[in-house]
Design a protein around this motif. Structure first.
Motif, PDB file in Angstrom:
ATOM      1  N   HIS A 322       0.835  -1.197   0.000  1.00 37.93           N
ATOM      2  CA  HIS A 322       0.000   0.000   0.000  1.00 37.93           C
ATOM      3  C   HIS A 322       0.876   1.256   0.000  1.00 37.93           C
ATOM      4  O   HIS A 322       1.918   1.301   0.659  1.00 37.93           O
ATOM      5  N   GLY A 323       0.443   2.256  -0.735  1.00 36.91           N
ATOM      6  CA  GLY A 323       1.101   3.541  -0.707  1.00 36.91           C
ATOM      7  C   GLY A 323       2.374   3.640  -1.517  1.00 36.91           C
ATOM      8  O   GLY A 323       3.118   4.607  -1.391  1.00 36.91           O
ATOM      9  N   LEU A 324       2.651   2.628  -2.355  1.00 37.73           N
ATOM     10  CA  LEU A 324       3.856   2.662  -3.180  1.00 37.73           C
ATOM     11  C   LEU A 324       3.551   3.418  -4.462  1.00 37.73           C
ATOM     12  O   LEU A 324       2.669   3.030  -5.225  1.00 37.73           O
ATOM     13  N   ASN A 325       4.296   4.488  -4.701  1.00 33.98           N
ATOM     14  CA  ASN A 325       4.065   5.302  -5.906  1.00 33.98           C
ATOM     15  C   ASN A 325       5.037   4.898  -7.007  1.00 33.98           C
ATOM     16  O   ASN A 325       6.168   4.542  -6.750  1.00 33.98           O
TER      17      ASN A 325
END
Length: 325
Positions: A322-325
Motif C-alpha cells: 500500500h502507498g507505493l508510488n
C-alpha cells in the motif's frame, strides 16, 4: 547509531551476519527478532527509569527486561555453539552466553535501535531468508529430485521436434544478377548454359562433388562470398536462411538428388542460378537415451522456477503493498 557501532554489537550477539546465501542460521534470526519484535519501553521512559520487566513467560528459563529466553533457545545454542557437549558446565556456559546476548539485545531496544535503518534492513533480510528456508526450501528439494523415466519420456515425446535436426545439403552455386534487365537476363542464361555444358563434359569435375563448381565460379558467378571458393555456399536447410537469395538457392537445391545433382539454368526474381548439391545430411532424431540427462535438468529447473514463482505470487497476494508510488 553508525554502522561501526552496530557491527561490534552484532558480533557480540553470536556472530550475526545477513543471510545472503544459503540457509539462515536460526540463532542469528532469534537475535534479530529480539531487536525487532519484542516489546520495549519508550525511549524517554527508558532513559528515566530503565526497562520495566514484563511478566515472565512460564516457558522461559529467565528474562532480561522484556526479553525471555526459552528452553528452545538454549537447545539451539547448545547445538550450535557446544555440539556434542551435554554436561552441566556446558549448560551453565551456554546460559551465561544467552544472558549476555539478552542484555545486549535489551540495551539495543532501549537505545531505539529497532528503528535504525541498518537494523531494519538486516531484520527484513533475515526474516525473508528464514521464511524461504521454512516454506520454499521443501518445494525446491522436491523439484531437485530426478524425474521418473516415464515423465521424461512424456516430455521427450511432446518436444520431439527439439531433438530432430532437419535435412541439410551442402551447396555450390553460380549466380549472375541481371537487375531486372530482360536483355541481360537472356545473356546470363546463355552464359550459365555454357558453363553447365562445360561442367557436363568435364568428367573429373563431375566425379568430385566436393569441388563445387571449381574454376567455373571465378568467371561465371557474381556471388562474392563464394566466387573464389568454387561457388561453395555451405550447408542449407530446405528453408534457407533469412534472405531471399539463400531461400532461392535452397529451393533449387532441395529439388535435386541428395548428392552430386546439378540444376538446369534457372532464372528467378533473385537472379540467374546454376546450383550443385555437393553432399547431403539426412534428418536425424536424437534418441531418448542421449537426451535424458538434458531433459532431467530442464525439468528440474522448470519445477524450481515454478515453485519460486508460486511462492512469491502467494506472498504478493496475501500481503499487498500500500502507498507505493
Amino acid at each position: 547509531m553508525t554502522r561501526q557501532v552496530l557491527r561490534p554489537m552484532a558480533m557480540a550477539m553470536r556472530g550475526i551476519t545477513p543471510c545472503r546465501v544459503g540457509p539462515c542460521q536460526p540463532g542469528a534470526l532469534a537475535a534479530f527478532v529480539l531487536l525487532a519484535l519484542l516489546p520495549s519501553c519508550g525511549r524517554e521512559e527508558s532513559a528515566r527509569s530503565g526497562p520495566a520487566p514484563s511478566k515472565p513467560d512460564p516457558k522461559s528459563l529467565f528474562s532480561v527486561g522484556s526479553i525471555s529466553v526459552l528452553q528452545s533457545d538454549l537447545d539451539l545454542h547448545l547445538k550450535e555453539k557446544h555440539p556434542g557437549r551435554t554436561g552441566d558446565d556446558s549448560r551453565k556456559q551456554a546460559l551465561a552466553e544467552l544472558a549476555t546476548r539478552a542484555q545486549l539485545a535489551q540495551a539495543a531496544l532501549d537505545a531505539g535501535l529497532q528503528d535504525d535503518p541498518v537494523v531494519r534492513s538486516e531484520i527484513a533480510r533475515v526474516l525473508g531468508s528464514r521464511l524461504k528456508e521454512i516454506q520454499l526450501s521443501p518445494e525446491l528439494k522436491t523439484a531437485a529430485a530426478t524425474p521418473s523415466e516415464s515423465r521424461l519420456r512424456e516430455i521427450y515425446t511432446a518436444n520431439e521436434s527439439r531433438f530432430r535436426s532437419n535435412e541439410k545439403r551442402q551447396v555450390a552455386v553460380l549466380w549472375l544478377n541481371p537487375n531486372g534487365n530482360p536483355e541481360r537476363e537472356k545473356q546470363y542464361v546463355e552464359k550459365l548454359t555454357a558453363a553447365r555444358q562445360w561442367y557436363a563434359e568435364n568428367s573429373e569435375l563431375k566425379s568430385h562433388p566436393d569441388q563445387g563448381f571449381s574454376v567455373l565460379s571465378v568467371d561465371y558467378s557474381e556471388h562474392q562470398a563464394s566466387r573464389y571458393k568454387g561457388g561453395v555456399v555451405g550447408w542449407l536447410e530446405s528453408g534457407g536462411t533469412m534472405d531471399p537469395w539463400s531461400k532461392a538457392v535452397a529451393e533449387i537445391a532441395f529439388e535435386l538428388p541428395a548428392a552430386g545433382g546439378v540444376s538446369e539454368v534457372i532464372h528467378r526474381p533473385e537472379g540467374v542460378f546454376l546450383v550443385r548439391v555437393m553432399a547431403g545430411q539426412p534428418a536425424v532424431l536424437r534418441s531418448f537415451e542421449s537426451v535424458a540427462d538434458e531433459l532431467a535438468r530442464n525439468e528440474q529447473q522448470r519445477l524450481r522456477q515454478e515453485a519460486e514463482t508460486k511462492f512469491q505470487d502467494t506472498i504478493s497476494e496475501k500481503y499487498p503493498v500500500h502507498g507505493l508510488n
